[in-house]
Design a protein around this motif. Structure first.
Motif, PDB file in Angstrom:
ATOM      1  N   ILE A 190       0.848  -1.195   0.000  1.00  0.00           N
ATOM      2  CA  ILE A 190       0.000   0.000   0.000  1.00  0.00           C
ATOM      3  C   ILE A 190       0.882   1.244   0.000  1.00  0.00           C
ATOM      4  O   ILE A 190       1.728   1.415   0.882  1.00  0.00           O
ATOM      5  N   PRO A 191       0.707   2.163  -0.951  1.00  0.00           N
ATOM      6  CA  PRO A 191       1.462   3.425  -0.926  1.00  0.00           C
ATOM      7  C   PRO A 191       1.084   4.260   0.295  1.00  0.00           C
ATOM      8  O   PRO A 191      -0.080   4.328   0.682  1.00  0.00           O
ATOM      9  N   VAL A 192       2.077   4.863   0.923  1.00  0.00           N
ATOM     10  CA  VAL A 192       1.825   5.726   2.074  1.00  0.00           C
ATOM     11  C   VAL A 192       2.611   7.014   1.913  1.00  0.00           C
ATOM     12  O   VAL A 192       3.652   7.063   1.254  1.00  0.00           O
ATOM     13  N   ARG A 193       2.101   8.045   2.558  1.00  0.00           N
ATOM     14  CA  ARG A 193       2.838   9.301   2.698  1.00  0.00           C
ATOM     15  C   ARG A 193       2.892   9.596   4.187  1.00  0.00           C
ATOM     16  O   ARG A 193       1.856   9.594   4.861  1.00  0.00           O
ATOM     17  N   ILE A 194       4.079   9.839   4.717  1.00  0.00           N
ATOM     18  CA  ILE A 194       4.235  10.069   6.142  1.00  0.00           C
ATOM     19  C   ILE A 194       4.987  11.376   6.355  1.00  0.00           C
ATOM     20  O   ILE A 194       6.038  11.615   5.752  1.00  0.00           O
ATOM     21  N   ILE A 195       4.423  12.250   7.195  1.00  0.00           N
ATOM     22  CA  ILE A 195       5.003  13.565   7.441  1.00  0.00           C
ATOM     23  C   ILE A 195       5.280  13.727   8.934  1.00  0.00           C
ATOM     24  O   ILE A 195       4.685  13.051   9.770  1.00  0.00           O
ATOM     25  N   ASP A 196       6.176  14.649   9.246  1.00  0.00           N
ATOM     26  CA  ASP A 196       6.457  14.970  10.642  1.00  0.00           C
ATOM     27  C   ASP A 196       6.879  16.428  10.719  1.00  0.00           C
ATOM     28  O   ASP A 196       7.664  16.903   9.895  1.00  0.00           O
ATOM     29  N   ARG A 197       6.369  17.133  11.717  1.00  0.00           N
ATOM     30  CA  ARG A 197       6.645  18.565  11.834  1.00  0.00           C
ATOM     31  C   ARG A 197       8.088  18.835  12.219  1.00  0.00           C
ATOM     32  O   ARG A 197       8.610  19.911  11.952  1.00  0.00           O
ATOM     33  N   ALA A 198       8.755  17.888  12.885  1.00  0.00           N
ATOM     34  CA  ALA A 198      10.139  18.081  13.304  1.00  0.00           C
ATOM     35  C   ALA A 198      11.064  18.027  12.095  1.00  0.00           C
ATOM     36  O   ALA A 198      10.926  17.159  11.231  1.00  0.00           O
ATOM     37  N   ALA A 199      12.022  18.936  12.063  1.00  0.00           N
ATOM     38  CA  ALA A 199      12.953  18.975  10.943  1.00  0.00           C
ATOM     39  C   ALA A 199      13.922  17.800  10.958  1.00  0.00           C
ATOM     40  O   ALA A 199      14.415  17.366   9.912  1.00  0.00           O
ATOM     41  N   ARG A 212      14.096   0.598   7.860  1.00  0.00           N
ATOM     42  CA  ARG A 212      13.234  -0.414   7.248  1.00  0.00           C
ATOM     43  C   ARG A 212      12.229   0.234   6.296  1.00  0.00           C
ATOM     44  O   ARG A 212      11.995  -0.268   5.189  1.00  0.00           O
ATOM     45  N   LEU A 213      11.649   1.345   6.721  1.00  0.00           N
ATOM     46  CA  LEU A 213      10.689   2.032   5.855  1.00  0.00           C
ATOM     47  C   LEU A 213      11.367   2.537   4.595  1.00  0.00           C
ATOM     48  O   LEU A 213      10.790   2.455   3.493  1.00  0.00           O
ATOM     49  N   SER A 214      12.577   3.039   4.714  1.00  0.00           N
ATOM     50  CA  SER A 214      13.323   3.505   3.531  1.00  0.00           C
ATOM     51  C   SER A 214      13.570   2.355   2.568  1.00  0.00           C
ATOM     52  O   SER A 214      13.462   2.523   1.347  1.00  0.00           O
ATOM     53  N   ALA A 215      13.889   1.184   3.119  1.00  0.00           N
ATOM     54  CA  ALA A 215      14.103   0.014   2.263  1.00  0.00           C
ATOM     55  C   ALA A 215      12.828  -0.390   1.539  1.00  0.00           C
ATOM     56  O   ALA A 215      12.892  -1.026   0.472  1.00  0.00           O
ATOM     57  N   LEU A 216      11.677  -0.020   2.104  1.00  0.00           N
ATOM     58  CA  LEU A 216      10.390  -0.313   1.467  1.00  0.00           C
ATOM     59  C   LEU A 216       9.940   0.813   0.535  1.00  0.00           C
ATOM     60  O   LEU A 216       8.828   0.802   0.031  1.00  0.00           O
ATOM     61  N   GLY A 217      10.819   1.800   0.336  1.00  0.00           N
ATOM     62  CA  GLY A 217      10.579   2.816  -0.678  1.00  0.00           C
ATOM     63  C   GLY A 217       9.898   4.083  -0.212  1.00  0.00           C
ATOM     64  O   GLY A 217       9.400   4.846  -1.041  1.00  0.00           O
ATOM     65  N   VAL A 218       9.881   4.340   1.106  1.00  0.00           N
ATOM     66  CA  VAL A 218       9.195   5.527   1.623  1.00  0.00           C
ATOM     67  C   VAL A 218      10.174   6.373   2.435  1.00  0.00           C
ATOM     68  O   VAL A 218      10.908   5.853   3.278  1.00  0.00           O
ATOM     69  N   THR A 219      10.161   7.678   2.185  1.00  0.00           N
ATOM     70  CA  THR A 219      10.977   8.624   2.934  1.00  0.00           C
ATOM     71  C   THR A 219      10.060   9.533   3.750  1.00  0.00           C
ATOM     72  O   THR A 219       9.074  10.061   3.232  1.00  0.00           O
ATOM     73  N   VAL A 220      10.390   9.699   5.013  1.00  0.00           N
ATOM     74  CA  VAL A 220       9.619  10.601   5.863  1.00  0.00           C
ATOM     75  C   VAL A 220       9.820  12.038   5.394  1.00  0.00           C
ATOM     76  O   VAL A 220      10.950  12.477   5.175  1.00  0.00           O
ATOM     77  N   GLU A 221       8.726  12.773   5.226  1.00  0.00           N
ATOM     78  CA  GLU A 221       8.796  14.191   4.844  1.00  0.00           C
ATOM     79  C   GLU A 221       8.854  15.017   6.125  1.00  0.00           C
ATOM     80  O   GLU A 221       7.867  15.133   6.845  1.00  0.00           O
ATOM     81  N   ARG A 222      10.018  15.591   6.392  1.00  0.00           N
ATOM     82  CA  ARG A 222      10.230  16.313   7.648  1.00  0.00           C
ATOM     83  C   ARG A 222      10.043  17.815   7.457  1.00  0.00           C
ATOM     84  O   ARG A 222      10.168  18.338   6.351  1.00  0.00           O
ATOM     85  N   GLY A 223       9.738  18.484   8.569  1.00  0.00           N
ATOM     86  CA  GLY A 223       9.463  19.915   8.512  1.00  0.00           C
ATOM     87  C   GLY A 223       8.128  20.226   7.878  1.00  0.00           C
ATOM     88  O   GLY A 223       7.884  21.357   7.452  1.00  0.00           O
TER      89      GLY A 223
END
Length: 540
Positions: free
Chosen positions: A30-39, A117-128
């Protein structure tokens, strides 16, 4: 529907809960988008302990080897008064799990391993990137996100708030955070300690002269000291090293010298649970849904298990597998009841540990000296903290499995058990086979009495179901049968989050077929990738 890009699942918050949810969804494709307010990711230790049920979940996420390599196994909880130790409670004995021990590892390291592990699954956390507001309709959620340079409006099928105790998602959904705040101010410091005769594999809970401190080991020669400030005149001011040294001198094991603080904090403890875990297509998980005292070290663990519970259900709903209303409606009644119990138990432990007064000190000394050294008391405490004996009693998914009135381990709603099976003459654990991203059916067949039905075979073809058949050749000592309380022919169906979904005796598969029809039947044309991950198809 418009041609605008629609995210499948938007996750707000990239702590352990958000990362675990994203990993679980990605294991289904399942494609996901994950964000976090911390830089930047957190660099402080925060939560330290990972208990057995969460380690079991780590295996399902494909990260258990990393955690076992980098974490340290806890040996004991030592409780004392002044210059004497009252009890030494072994940690791990009695926990029925493939990982019968708590692992000590700073939360910053937990997040680093999960993020890798998440990076290996193709997802990068969007920070800031900060969540600002949302609205939703029957087809999806519209969320406003902000970063340093722009405001973005996005559409998502589902949104999950994993954004902590001060959750903006919870605020936007207008969900009350029910509970209370402890009146006292508590102090925390991550320090080096010389002297005191401390063993770095043990936790220490110590009191004398009306005060208490707790000491938790982590990393190399680093300790977390936890204490209560005597006065609230400086409630929000972080402690100095000298203030913590004063607490250690007055209340702790004799002879400790604190030095080299890496984190000092003062805080109030909240004991709260969100009134709702779901509003439409939006969900809460982790600290956004529940917060409590650090007593017992279960906060992060409860959040990780929220994520694993919700993750497979969201994945099925998004891939057009099963009844999405049934699946998603089951999340809140299952997990909220668990959070209420955890919060209540943590509050009781906090009040007991930090209660003061001469009379209470005598009562605690007697109780700990006697009860704390009894093996069955030690076992019950460890089982409670491990969260391996949790049972889901409520919700439509549990009801579908027709649970007994008083379910025990391996009954419907309770966790599965590890066991030893024999494959080609070699013994191997069952648990890794239960940790794959699918349901698993254990078939206990008598010789010459196959139980496979046409309906079961259909789900095998779709790779939605794994089947393990137990006969004398692969269960020669009846170990699996005994672990699952099977006296004769029967079956046990286990969910992807290692919870027993349904079970039955004999060759009657009525309950099984009903469950499969509601939970695994593709509502639309769902495809399965070669590696077992679900393609993201359908419009759920």
């Amino acid at each position: 529907m418009s041609a605008e890009k629609i995210e499948d699942v938007l996750i707000v918050g990239a702590g352990p809960t958000g990362l675990s949810l994203a990993i679980t969804l990605r294991c289904y494709g399942i494609p996901v988008r994950i964000i976090d307010r911390a830089a930047q990711p957190s660099s402080v230790s925060k939560a330290l302990a990972i208990w057995s049920a969460s380690l079991e979940a780590m295996q399902g996420m494909g990260v258990i080897d990393d955690f076992l390599r980098d974490g340290a196994r806890l040996s004991a909880l030592c409780i004392g008064d002044g210059g004497r130790q009252l009890a030494r409670m072994e940690v791990g004995a009695g926990i029925d799990s493939p990982f019968p021990f708590p692992l000590l590892i700073p939360q910053s390291e937990t997040e680093r391993l999960l993020n890798a592990r998440l990076s290996a699954l193709g997802v990068t956390v969007e920070r800031g990137v900060e969540f600002a507001e949302l609205s939703q309709d029957e087809n999806g959620v519209t969320a406003t996100l902000k970063d340093a340079s722009r405001t973005e409006v996005v559409r998502a099928r589902y949104l999950v708030g994993c954004d902590g105790a001060r959750s903006e998602v919870r605020r936007a959904l207008d969900i009350p955070f029910e509970g209370s705040t402890e009146p006292q101010t508590f102090l925390l410091g991550d320090v080096r300690i010389d002297g005191g005769g401390l063993d770095h594999k043990n936790i220490y809970l110590w009191w004398r002269r009306g005060g208490t401190i707790a000491l938790f080991p982590f990393e190399e020669n680093t300790w977390r000291i936890f204490a209560m400030r005597e006065t609230d005149s400086a409630a929000d001011v972080p402690p100095t090293l000298d203030e913590l040294q004063g607490h250690a001198d007055r209340y702790g094991p004799p002879g400790m010298r604190l030095r080299d603080p890496s984190w000092l904090s003062a805080f109030r403890i909240n004991e709260r649970v969100a009134a709702r875990y779901r509003v439409g297509r939006c969900f809460l998980a982790g600290d956004a849904a529940h917060v409590h005292s650090p007593a017992g070290g279960q906060g992060m663990n409860t959040g990780i298990q929220d994520a694993v519970n919700l993750g497979w259900k969201l994945a099925y709903a998004r891939a057009g597998i099963g009844d999405p209303n049934l699946l998603l409606d089951s999340y809140e009644p299952e997990r909220r009841a668990i959070a209420q119990n955890v919060v209540r138990a943590a509050e009781q432990k906090l009040h007991l540990a930090f209660s003061s007064g001469a009379a209470m000190r005598i009562v605690k000394d007697i109780a700990v000296s006697f009860l704390g050294n009894l093996p069955f008391v030690q076992k019950r405490l460890q089982i409670e903290l491990s969260e391996t004996e949790i049972v889901y009693h409520n919700g439509p998914l549990v009801a579908l499995g027709a649970p007994p009135r008083n379910p025990a381990r391996t009954d419907v709603g309770a966790r599965a058990r590890d066991a030893i099976l024999t494959v080609e003459g070699k013994d191997q654990p069952l648990w890794p086979l239960l940790s794959e991203s699918r349901h698993t059916l254990l078939l206990f067949e008598d010789a010459g009495s196959p139980m496979m039905s046409t309906a079961v075979a259909t789900y095998l073809t779709d790779k939605l179901l794994g089947v393990l058949r137990f006969a004398p050749e692969n269960d020669p000592k009846n170990h699996v049968r005994m672990r699952y309380a099977q006296q004769g022919p029967g079956w046990v169906l286990i969910r992807p989050d290692q919870v027993v979904a349904a079970r039955g005796n004999g060759s009657d598969l009525t309950v099984l077929n009903r469950y499969l029809d509601r939970v695994l039947r593709p509502l639309k044309c769902s495809a399965i990738k070669a590696d077992g991950a679900r393609q993201t198809v359908g419009e759920a």
